[in-house]
Design a protein around this motif. Structure first.
Motif, PDB file in Angstrom:
ATOM      1  N   LEU A  86     -10.241 -27.513  -6.083  1.00  0.00           N
ATOM      2  CA  LEU A  86      -9.712 -26.735  -4.961  1.00  0.00           C
ATOM      3  C   LEU A  86      -9.042 -25.446  -5.440  1.00  0.00           C
ATOM      4  O   LEU A  86      -9.202 -24.390  -4.824  1.00  0.00           O
ATOM      5  CB  LEU A  86      -8.735 -27.570  -4.134  1.00  0.00           C
ATOM      6  N   GLU A  87      -8.303 -25.519  -6.524  1.00  0.00           N
ATOM      7  CA  GLU A  87      -7.620 -24.325  -7.035  1.00  0.00           C
ATOM      8  C   GLU A  87      -8.631 -23.288  -7.516  1.00  0.00           C
ATOM      9  O   GLU A  87      -8.495 -22.096  -7.227  1.00  0.00           O
ATOM     10  CB  GLU A  87      -6.658 -24.695  -8.170  1.00  0.00           C
ATOM     11  N   THR A  88      -9.655 -23.731  -8.224  1.00  0.00           N
ATOM     12  CA  THR A  88     -10.693 -22.800  -8.678  1.00  0.00           C
ATOM     13  C   THR A  88     -11.408 -22.177  -7.486  1.00  0.00           C
ATOM     14  O   THR A  88     -11.639 -20.961  -7.447  1.00  0.00           O
ATOM     15  CB  THR A  88     -11.696 -23.517  -9.603  1.00  0.00           C
ATOM     16  N   ALA A  89     -11.736 -22.986  -6.490  1.00  0.00           N
ATOM     17  CA  ALA A  89     -12.400 -22.473  -5.286  1.00  0.00           C
ATOM     18  C   ALA A  89     -11.504 -21.485  -4.554  1.00  0.00           C
ATOM     19  O   ALA A  89     -11.969 -20.432  -4.091  1.00  0.00           O
ATOM     20  CB  ALA A  89     -12.789 -23.621  -4.365  1.00  0.00           C
ATOM     21  N   ARG A  90     -10.220 -21.782  -4.457  1.00  0.00           N
ATOM     22  CA  ARG A  90      -9.274 -20.874  -3.788  1.00  0.00           C
ATOM     23  C   ARG A  90      -9.246 -19.524  -4.490  1.00  0.00           C
ATOM     24  O   ARG A  90      -9.289 -18.466  -3.851  1.00  0.00           O
ATOM     25  CB  ARG A  90      -7.866 -21.476  -3.767  1.00  0.00           C
ATOM     26  N   ARG A  91      -9.216 -19.540  -5.806  1.00  0.00           N
ATOM     27  CA  ARG A  91      -9.180 -18.295  -6.563  1.00  0.00           C
ATOM     28  C   ARG A  91     -10.481 -17.512  -6.394  1.00  0.00           C
ATOM     29  O   ARG A  91     -10.458 -16.288  -6.262  1.00  0.00           O
ATOM     30  CB  ARG A  91      -8.918 -18.583  -8.033  1.00  0.00           C
ATOM     31  N   ARG A  92     -11.606 -18.215  -6.413  1.00  0.00           N
ATOM     32  CA  ARG A  92     -12.893 -17.541  -6.237  1.00  0.00           C
ATOM     33  C   ARG A  92     -13.005 -16.957  -4.829  1.00  0.00           C
ATOM     34  O   ARG A  92     -13.513 -15.858  -4.643  1.00  0.00           O
ATOM     35  CB  ARG A  92     -14.038 -18.509  -6.514  1.00  0.00           C
ATOM     36  N   LEU A  93     -12.517 -17.700  -3.831  1.00  0.00           N
ATOM     37  CA  LEU A  93     -12.543 -17.187  -2.461  1.00  0.00           C
ATOM     38  C   LEU A  93     -11.657 -15.952  -2.313  1.00  0.00           C
ATOM     39  O   LEU A  93     -11.989 -15.028  -1.564  1.00  0.00           O
ATOM     40  CB  LEU A  93     -12.120 -18.274  -1.471  1.00  0.00           C
ATOM     41  N   THR A  94     -10.534 -15.930  -3.020  1.00  0.00           N
ATOM     42  CA  THR A  94      -9.669 -14.755  -2.991  1.00  0.00           C
ATOM     43  C   THR A  94     -10.414 -13.544  -3.532  1.00  0.00           C
ATOM     44  O   THR A  94     -10.355 -12.454  -2.951  1.00  0.00           O
ATOM     45  CB  THR A  94      -8.377 -15.003  -3.801  1.00  0.00           C
ATOM     46  N   ALA A  95     -11.137 -13.721  -4.624  1.00  0.00           N
ATOM     47  CA  ALA A  95     -11.915 -12.618  -5.193  1.00  0.00           C
ATOM     48  C   ALA A  95     -12.969 -12.133  -4.207  1.00  0.00           C
ATOM     49  O   ALA A  95     -13.150 -10.928  -4.008  1.00  0.00           O
ATOM     50  CB  ALA A  95     -12.560 -13.052  -6.507  1.00  0.00           C
ATOM     51  N   VAL A  96     -13.666 -13.070  -3.571  1.00  0.00           N
ATOM     52  CA  VAL A  96     -14.691 -12.695  -2.588  1.00  0.00           C
ATOM     53  C   VAL A  96     -14.042 -11.966  -1.407  1.00  0.00           C
ATOM     54  O   VAL A  96     -14.545 -10.941  -0.938  1.00  0.00           O
ATOM     55  CB  VAL A  96     -15.472 -13.938  -2.104  1.00  0.00           C
ATOM     56  N   ALA A 112     -15.153  -3.422   0.774  1.00  0.00           N
ATOM     57  CA  ALA A 112     -16.361  -2.878   1.408  1.00  0.00           C
ATOM     58  C   ALA A 112     -16.053  -2.391   2.823  1.00  0.00           C
ATOM     59  O   ALA A 112     -16.495  -1.310   3.226  1.00  0.00           O
ATOM     60  CB  ALA A 112     -17.461  -3.937   1.423  1.00  0.00           C
ATOM     61  N   ALA A 113     -15.270  -3.158   3.567  1.00  0.00           N
ATOM     62  CA  ALA A 113     -14.911  -2.756   4.937  1.00  0.00           C
ATOM     63  C   ALA A 113     -14.032  -1.520   4.932  1.00  0.00           C
ATOM     64  O   ALA A 113     -14.183  -0.632   5.778  1.00  0.00           O
ATOM     65  CB  ALA A 113     -14.199  -3.902   5.652  1.00  0.00           C
ATOM     66  N   ALA A 114     -13.128  -1.432   3.976  1.00  0.00           N
ATOM     67  CA  ALA A 114     -12.193  -0.311   3.929  1.00  0.00           C
ATOM     68  C   ALA A 114     -12.867   0.996   3.537  1.00  0.00           C
ATOM     69  O   ALA A 114     -12.325   2.070   3.790  1.00  0.00           O
ATOM     70  CB  ALA A 114     -11.058  -0.613   2.960  1.00  0.00           C
ATOM     71  N   MET A 163      -9.220   1.090   9.208  1.00  0.00           N
ATOM     72  CA  MET A 163      -9.739  -0.187   8.732  1.00  0.00           C
ATOM     73  C   MET A 163      -8.656  -1.041   8.090  1.00  0.00           C
ATOM     74  O   MET A 163      -8.683  -2.253   8.201  1.00  0.00           O
ATOM     75  CB  MET A 163     -10.909   0.008   7.762  1.00  0.00           C
ATOM     76  N   VAL A 164      -7.686  -0.440   7.420  1.00  0.00           N
ATOM     77  CA  VAL A 164      -6.590  -1.216   6.838  1.00  0.00           C
ATOM     78  C   VAL A 164      -5.878  -1.996   7.943  1.00  0.00           C
ATOM     79  O   VAL A 164      -5.608  -3.193   7.798  1.00  0.00           O
ATOM     80  CB  VAL A 164      -5.608  -0.315   6.059  1.00  0.00           C
ATOM     81  N   LYS A 165      -5.606  -1.342   9.058  1.00  0.00           N
ATOM     82  CA  LYS A 165      -4.936  -2.014  10.191  1.00  0.00           C
ATOM     83  C   LYS A 165      -5.845  -3.076  10.797  1.00  0.00           C
ATOM     84  O   LYS A 165      -5.398  -4.183  11.112  1.00  0.00           O
ATOM     85  CB  LYS A 165      -4.547  -0.962  11.246  1.00  0.00           C
ATOM     86  N   VAL A 222      -2.662  -5.809   2.743  1.00  0.00           N
ATOM     87  CA  VAL A 222      -4.072  -5.385   2.670  1.00  0.00           C
ATOM     88  C   VAL A 222      -4.225  -4.265   1.654  1.00  0.00           C
ATOM     89  O   VAL A 222      -5.151  -4.290   0.832  1.00  0.00           O
ATOM     90  CB  VAL A 222      -4.591  -4.972   4.059  1.00  0.00           C
ATOM     91  N   ARG A 223      -3.327  -3.292   1.675  1.00  0.00           N
ATOM     92  CA  ARG A 223      -3.409  -2.206   0.696  1.00  0.00           C
ATOM     93  C   ARG A 223      -3.278  -2.738  -0.728  1.00  0.00           C
ATOM     94  O   ARG A 223      -3.969  -2.277  -1.636  1.00  0.00           O
ATOM     95  CB  ARG A 223      -2.352  -1.135   0.995  1.00  0.00           C
ATOM     96  N   ARG A 224      -2.404  -3.722  -0.942  1.00  0.00           N
ATOM     97  CA  ARG A 224      -2.256  -4.333  -2.273  1.00  0.00           C
ATOM     98  C   ARG A 224      -3.556  -4.997  -2.694  1.00  0.00           C
ATOM     99  O   ARG A 224      -4.030  -4.834  -3.812  1.00  0.00           O
ATOM    100  CB  ARG A 224      -1.125  -5.366  -2.287  1.00  0.00           C
ATOM    101  N   ARG A 225      -4.171  -5.751  -1.783  1.00  0.00           N
ATOM    102  CA  ARG A 225      -5.441  -6.414  -2.076  1.00  0.00           C
ATOM    103  C   ARG A 225      -6.530  -5.395  -2.392  1.00  0.00           C
ATOM    104  O   ARG A 225      -7.352  -5.606  -3.290  1.00  0.00           O
ATOM    105  CB  ARG A 225      -5.875  -7.286  -0.898  1.00  0.00           C
ATOM    106  N   LEU A 226      -6.540  -4.306  -1.657  1.00  0.00           N
ATOM    107  CA  LEU A 226      -7.551  -3.270  -1.893  1.00  0.00           C
ATOM    108  C   LEU A 226      -7.347  -2.606  -3.252  1.00  0.00           C
ATOM    109  O   LEU A 226      -8.324  -2.305  -3.947  1.00  0.00           O
ATOM    110  CB  LEU A 226      -7.532  -2.241  -0.768  1.00  0.00           C
ATOM    111  N   ARG A 227      -6.098  -2.378  -3.649  1.00  0.00           N
ATOM    112  CA  ARG A 227      -5.830  -1.826  -4.981  1.00  0.00           C
ATOM    113  C   ARG A 227      -6.351  -2.781  -6.059  1.00  0.00           C
ATOM    114  O   ARG A 227      -6.983  -2.357  -7.024  1.00  0.00           O
ATOM    115  CB  ARG A 227      -4.333  -1.576  -5.179  1.00  0.00           C
ATOM    116  N   ASP A 228      -6.093  -4.085  -5.888  1.00  0.00           N
ATOM    117  CA  ASP A 228      -6.594  -5.083  -6.835  1.00  0.00           C
ATOM    118  C   ASP A 228      -8.116  -5.045  -6.890  1.00  0.00           C
ATOM    119  O   ASP A 228      -8.715  -5.040  -7.968  1.00  0.00           O
ATOM    120  CB  ASP A 228      -6.141  -6.496  -6.447  1.00  0.00           C
ATOM    121  N   ALA A 229      -8.734  -5.030  -5.720  1.00  0.00           N
ATOM    122  CA  ALA A 229     -10.197  -5.042  -5.649  1.00  0.00           C
ATOM    123  C   ALA A 229     -10.788  -3.797  -6.303  1.00  0.00           C
ATOM    124  O   ALA A 229     -11.819  -3.881  -6.979  1.00  0.00           O
ATOM    125  CB  ALA A 229     -10.657  -5.157  -4.198  1.00  0.00           C
TER     126      ALA A 229
END
Length: 113
Positions: A36-46, A53-55, A63-65, A78-85
């Motif tokens: 479950l932990e590995t799947a959670r991390r992989r889902l976060t990456a996806v 892509a949406a942003a 789109m951020v909003k 969302v902005r933090r996640r986008l910076r990571d991505a």
């Protein structure tokens, strides 16, 4: 492919939610937690990849909003996640030649969970 993948994920999560963890042995419980932990991390990456892509649409500020409302998060999150991505996604030069992710080793580990 999109609809089938979403249906498969939903069915898998439903099946896992129906498991009575108290009926499992400790080894099974720990194995399930690991999976479950590995799947959670992989889902976060996806999730981050899809949000990026949406942003990158014609109206990234809007789109951020929209993304924040859709995933029930704050625009700051969302902005933090986008910076990571951005750091973990393949890039390209101005002429369109592909470049690896800024943090390519981290990107590989990130997507592996």
């Amino acid at each position: 492919m999109f609809a089938a993948a979403v249906a498969t994920l939903t069915q898998g999560v439903d099946a896992l939610a129906d498991i009575d963890a108290s009926g499992l042995g400790i080894a099974e419980q720990l194995r399930l937690l690991d999976v479950l932990e590995t799947a959670r991390r992989r889902l976060t990456a996806v999730s981050h990849t899809v949000a990026l892509a949406a942003a990158k649409s014609d109206a990234p500020t809007v789109m951020v909003k929209v993304i924040a409302d859709t995933i029930r998060a704050t625009p700051a999150e969302v902005r933090r996640r986008l910076r990571d991505a951005e750091q973990l996604s393949p890039r390209s030069t101005l002429t369109g030649e592909p470049l690896p992710a800024e943090l390519s080793a981290t990107a590989q580990a990130w997507h592996a969970g």
